[in-house]
Design a protein around this motif. Structure first.
Motif, PDB file in Angstrom:
ATOM      1  N   PRO A 345       8.466   2.097  -0.116  1.00 41.31           N
ATOM      2  CA  PRO A 345       9.265   3.107  -0.138  1.00 41.31           C
ATOM      3  C   PRO A 345       8.563   4.656   0.193  1.00 41.31           C
ATOM      4  N   ASP A 346       9.402   5.687   0.484  1.00 37.85           N
ATOM      5  CA  ASP A 346       8.806   6.829   0.601  1.00 37.85           C
ATOM      6  C   ASP A 346       8.032   7.353  -0.562  1.00 37.85           C
ATOM      7  N   GLY A 347       7.044   8.100  -0.328  1.00 38.39           N
ATOM      8  CA  GLY A 347       6.129   8.443  -1.685  1.00 38.39           C
ATOM      9  C   GLY A 347       5.420   7.594  -2.294  1.00 38.39           C
ATOM     10  N   ARG A 348       5.669   6.164  -1.942  1.00 39.84           N
ATOM     11  CA  ARG A 348       4.757   5.312  -2.890  1.00 39.84           C
ATOM     12  C   ARG A 348       3.238   5.255  -2.616  1.00 39.84           C
ATOM     13  N   LEU A 349       2.977   5.707  -1.116  1.00 36.71           N
ATOM     14  CA  LEU A 349       1.270   5.966  -1.100  1.00 36.71           C
ATOM     15  C   LEU A 349       0.809   6.922  -1.889  1.00 36.71           C
ATOM     16  N   ALA A 350       1.397   8.314  -1.775  1.00 34.02           N
ATOM     17  CA  ALA A 350       0.901   9.364  -2.533  1.00 34.02           C
ATOM     18  C   ALA A 350       0.823   8.926  -4.105  1.00 34.02           C
ATOM     19  N   GLN A 351       1.909   8.232  -4.507  1.00 39.20           N
ATOM     20  CA  GLN A 351       1.786   7.951  -6.082  1.00 39.20           C
ATOM     21  C   GLN A 351       0.742   7.075  -6.300  1.00 39.20           C
ATOM     22  N   ALA A 352       0.584   6.024  -5.487  1.00 37.83           N
ATOM     23  CA  ALA A 352      -0.375   5.140  -5.711  1.00 37.83           C
ATOM     24  C   ALA A 352      -1.806   5.962  -5.846  1.00 37.83           C
ATOM     25  N   GLU A 353      -1.946   6.915  -4.703  1.00 37.81           N
ATOM     26  CA  GLU A 353      -3.359   7.632  -4.828  1.00 37.81           C
ATOM     27  C   GLU A 353      -3.597   8.404  -5.962  1.00 37.81           C
ATOM     28  N   GLY A 354      -2.533   8.848  -6.510  1.00 44.35           N
ATOM     29  CA  GLY A 354      -2.481   9.730  -7.768  1.00 44.35           C
ATOM     30  C   GLY A 354      -2.931   8.790  -8.859  1.00 44.35           C
ATOM     31  N   GLU A 355      -2.567   7.456  -8.947  1.00 46.72           N
ATOM     32  CA  GLU A 355      -2.919   6.842  -9.919  1.00 46.72           C
ATOM     33  C   GLU A 355      -4.194   6.147  -9.724  1.00 46.72           C
ATOM     34  N   GLY A 356      -4.996   6.517  -8.794  1.00 55.81           N
ATOM     35  CA  GLY A 356      -6.215   5.703  -8.572  1.00 55.81           C
ATOM     36  C   GLY A 356      -6.232   4.525  -7.771  1.00 55.81           C
ATOM     37  N   ARG A 357      -5.191   4.120  -7.189  1.00 60.67           N
ATOM     38  CA  ARG A 357      -5.296   3.075  -6.255  1.00 60.67           C
ATOM     39  C   ARG A 357      -5.365   3.438  -4.831  1.00 60.67           C
ATOM     40  N   LEU A 358      -6.671   3.280  -4.567  1.00 60.73           N
ATOM     41  CA  LEU A 358      -7.358   3.843  -3.164  1.00 60.73           C
ATOM     42  C   LEU A 358      -7.305   3.040  -2.195  1.00 60.73           C
ATOM     43  N   GLY A 359      -6.471   1.787  -2.173  1.00 60.28           N
ATOM     44  CA  GLY A 359      -6.556   0.781  -1.056  1.00 60.28           C
ATOM     45  C   GLY A 359      -6.563   1.218   0.296  1.00 60.28           C
ATOM     46  N   VAL A 360      -5.296   2.034   0.324  1.00 61.95           N
ATOM     47  CA  VAL A 360      -5.101   2.587   1.648  1.00 61.95           C
ATOM     48  C   VAL A 360      -5.960   3.826   2.197  1.00 61.95           C
ATOM     49  N   ALA A 361      -6.178   4.595   1.156  1.00 58.46           N
ATOM     50  CA  ALA A 361      -6.813   5.773   1.284  1.00 58.46           C
ATOM     51  C   ALA A 361      -8.301   5.436   1.417  1.00 58.46           C
ATOM     52  N   GLN A 362      -8.885   4.617   0.941  1.00 62.89           N
ATOM     53  CA  GLN A 362     -10.359   4.421   1.081  1.00 62.89           C
ATOM     54  C   GLN A 362     -10.649   3.043   1.873  1.00 62.89           C
ATOM     55  N   SER A 363     -10.021   2.142   1.613  1.00 58.77           N
ATOM     56  CA  SER A 363     -10.365   0.621   2.321  1.00 58.77           C
ATOM     57  C   SER A 363      -9.969   0.834   3.670  1.00 58.77           C
ATOM     58  N   ILE A 364      -9.174   1.526   4.083  1.00 59.34           N
ATOM     59  CA  ILE A 364      -8.539   1.651   5.306  1.00 59.34           C
ATOM     60  C   ILE A 364      -8.744   2.911   6.061  1.00 59.34           C
ATOM     61  N   THR A 374      -8.840   6.813  13.580  1.00 54.89           N
ATOM     62  CA  THR A 374      -7.708   7.232  12.708  1.00 54.89           C
ATOM     63  C   THR A 374      -6.879   5.740  12.254  1.00 54.89           C
ATOM     64  N   ALA A 375      -6.376   5.933  11.243  1.00 55.93           N
ATOM     65  CA  ALA A 375      -5.498   4.884  10.685  1.00 55.93           C
ATOM     66  C   ALA A 375      -4.255   5.455  10.461  1.00 55.93           C
ATOM     67  N   GLU A 376      -3.182   4.814  11.395  1.00 56.44           N
ATOM     68  CA  GLU A 376      -1.752   5.534  11.034  1.00 56.44           C
ATOM     69  C   GLU A 376      -1.051   4.415  10.585  1.00 56.44           C
ATOM     70  N   LEU A 377      -0.048   4.552   9.500  1.00 55.90           N
ATOM     71  CA  LEU A 377       0.706   3.630   8.800  1.00 55.90           C
ATOM     72  C   LEU A 377       2.167   4.027   9.106  1.00 55.90           C
ATOM     73  N   ILE A 378       2.770   3.161   9.519  1.00 54.15           N
ATOM     74  CA  ILE A 378       4.387   3.369   9.906  1.00 54.15           C
ATOM     75  C   ILE A 378       4.940   2.158   8.890  1.00 54.15           C
ATOM     76  N   SER A 379       5.898   2.619   8.242  1.00 48.94           N
ATOM     77  CA  SER A 379       6.824   1.656   7.230  1.00 48.94           C
ATOM     78  C   SER A 379       8.082   2.319   7.018  1.00 48.94           C
ATOM     79  N   VAL A 380       8.995   1.244   7.307  1.00 51.83           N
ATOM     80  CA  VAL A 380      10.323   1.391   7.145  1.00 51.83           C
ATOM     81  C   VAL A 380      10.997   0.573   6.137  1.00 51.83           C
ATOM     82  N   PRO A 381      11.462   1.030   5.000  1.00 49.45           N
ATOM     83  CA  PRO A 381      11.992   0.075   4.156  1.00 49.45           C
ATOM     84  C   PRO A 381      12.873  -0.799   4.532  1.00 49.45           C
ATOM     85  N   GLY A 382      12.538  -2.214   4.391  1.00 51.05           N
ATOM     86  CA  GLY A 382      13.406  -3.357   4.907  1.00 51.05           C
ATOM     87  C   GLY A 382      12.946  -3.815   6.053  1.00 51.05           C
ATOM     88  N   GLN A 383      12.177  -3.232   6.798  1.00 47.56           N
ATOM     89  CA  GLN A 383      11.646  -3.382   8.378  1.00 47.56           C
ATOM     90  C   GLN A 383      10.041  -3.727   8.373  1.00 47.56           C
TER      91      GLN A 383
END
Length: 399
Positions: A345-364, A374-383
């Motif tokens: 969902p939109d804004g979910r990555l920023a919310q996870a990073e703010g909660e200290g979940r750094l899987g995408v921010a750090q591990s990738i 570079t690491a580019e993430l493209i996500s469309v809800p439902g697709q």
């Protein structure tokens, strides 16, 4: 029980040591006979006879020293060359006319054997050092060297350096051949193990998968796991037997089975690092040729792919399918990880990073940033979600 391949190494140096041994004996006999037939020409024959006696005893006593490289130590080489130089410098004392005539020195051509020992043992640099000392001794012995003397000195110098260089090339070729034979033997052993595994383990896993699916219930889950292990084992057998360190947990606990190659000194084939991720729910597509990267860069990129698959299993659901695509371009390597999950969902990555979940921010993204990529993430809800990892070759090579 099948017999294992054994690599038999043949030394290209051994025939040279045998030839040197024969040369030293024959030239020692030649020097002694030359003195016997021309002793009346010596003003001090006792000096010549004394030196030749020492030369004969030394040559025969040190035959084991020139039988192989192990016996031909630096101390022996120094002593052997010292005897040759001493014989050259003693020649005017035994025969005063040697300085005015181009006669033979006391050790005659035996001296070349001492120089050749340096060439075979240490290569062209050692040969150049020894032949230069012999050249200086001959010039001192002659006083005013003639053209023939200079020609002889130059001949020994060039020939010894050439032989030393040939020995070095032969050693390098021998090492390359031995490595090729080892690789061939390892390949044969891998093929034998692959046949044994195919005839036993893989067939059992396939049978468990079929029977478990037919029985249903808990047996179906067991069959599913057997099918996944069969795919992973087939991938391992197809990729070859390589040294790996691994951290593995059951997928039911939400972790990915991760197998990472131990880095070598040379470039690492990225395909061998990513192949173990393939399974019943992960499709791996790779180029036909090796995708070579520096070991550190290949390991970090493979770890980023593993982190992306962790996210697929953790957030896309246990039934989600994933695809890994590797593209090898002249200036960069691109790895794409795509899944058919519900998307982010939109804004979910920023919310996870703010909660200290750094899987995408750090591990990738953090890993790719350290590689200059570079690491580019493209996500469309439902697709589903697609992660595109790019590593420039120039920057990765500096790692």
């Amino acid at each position: 029980m099948a017999k294992r391949e054994r690599v038999v190494r043949m030394s290209v140096e051994q025939p040279l040591w045998r030839a040197l041994t024969a040369y030293r004996v024959l030239t020692m006999v030649y020097a002694v006979l030359l003195f016997v037939f021309t002793r009346e020409d010596f003003e001090r024959p006792l000096v010549a006879a004394g030196f030749l006696a020492v030369l004969a005893v030394w040559t025969l006593a040190t035959l084991p020293k020139v039988a192989n490289a192990a016996g031909c130590t630096k101390r022996f080489l120094v002593a052997d060359l010292t005897i040759a130089l001493t014989g050259i410098l003693l020649t005017p004392l035994a025969d005063a006319q040697a300085q005015t005539q181009d006669g033979a020195t006391l050790p005659t051509i035996w001296t070349a054997g001492s120089v050749l020992a340096y060439a075979i043992r240490g290569g062209w640099r050692w040969a150049g050092f020894a032949s230069s000392l012999v050249a200086v001794a001959n010039i001192i012995e002659r006083g005013e060297p003639s053209r023939d003397t200079l020609h002889n000195v130059l001949l020994v110098w060039v020939a010894s350096i050439a032989i030393g260089y040939v020995v070095e090339v032969a050693r390098a070729s021998e090492r390359t051949l031995a490595r090729a034979l080892e690789i061939e033997a390892a390949t044969r052993e891998r093929e034998r193990l692959a046949r044994d595994i195919h005839d036993s383990v893989l067939q059992v896993l396939a049978m468990v998968q079929r029977r478990g699916t037919a029985l249903g219930g808990e047996a179906a889950e067991l069959g599913r796991m057997a099918g996944e292990q069969e795919v992973a084992l087939r991938t391992l057998v197809a990729g070859g037997l390589t040294r790996r360190s691994h951290v593995s947990e059951d997928e039911s606990q939400g972790a990915v089975v991760r197998i990472v190659d131990e880095p070598d000194d040379g470039p690492q084939d990225l395909r061998t690092l990513l192949a173990p991720y393939a399974g019943s729910r992960v499709t791996f597509s790779e180029p036909g040729a090796p995708v070579l990267l520096p070991p550190a860069a290949a390991g970090e990129l493979a770890a980023a792919v593993g982190a992306a698959l962790d996210n697929v299993r953790g957030h896309a659901g246990p039934g989600a399918q994933a695809w890994i695509l590797v593209e090898d371009w002249p200036d960069e390597v691109i790895v794409t990880v795509r899944d058919d999950g519900p998307g982010i969902p939109d804004g979910r990555l920023a919310q996870a990073e703010g909660e200290g979940r750094l899987g995408v921010a750090q591990s990738i993204r953090g890993r790719l940033r350290d590689l200059g990529g570079t690491a580019e993430l493209i996500s469309v809800p439902g697709q589903g979600t697609e992660v595109e990892l790019k590593v420039p070759r120039g920057k990765a090579a500096k790692r």
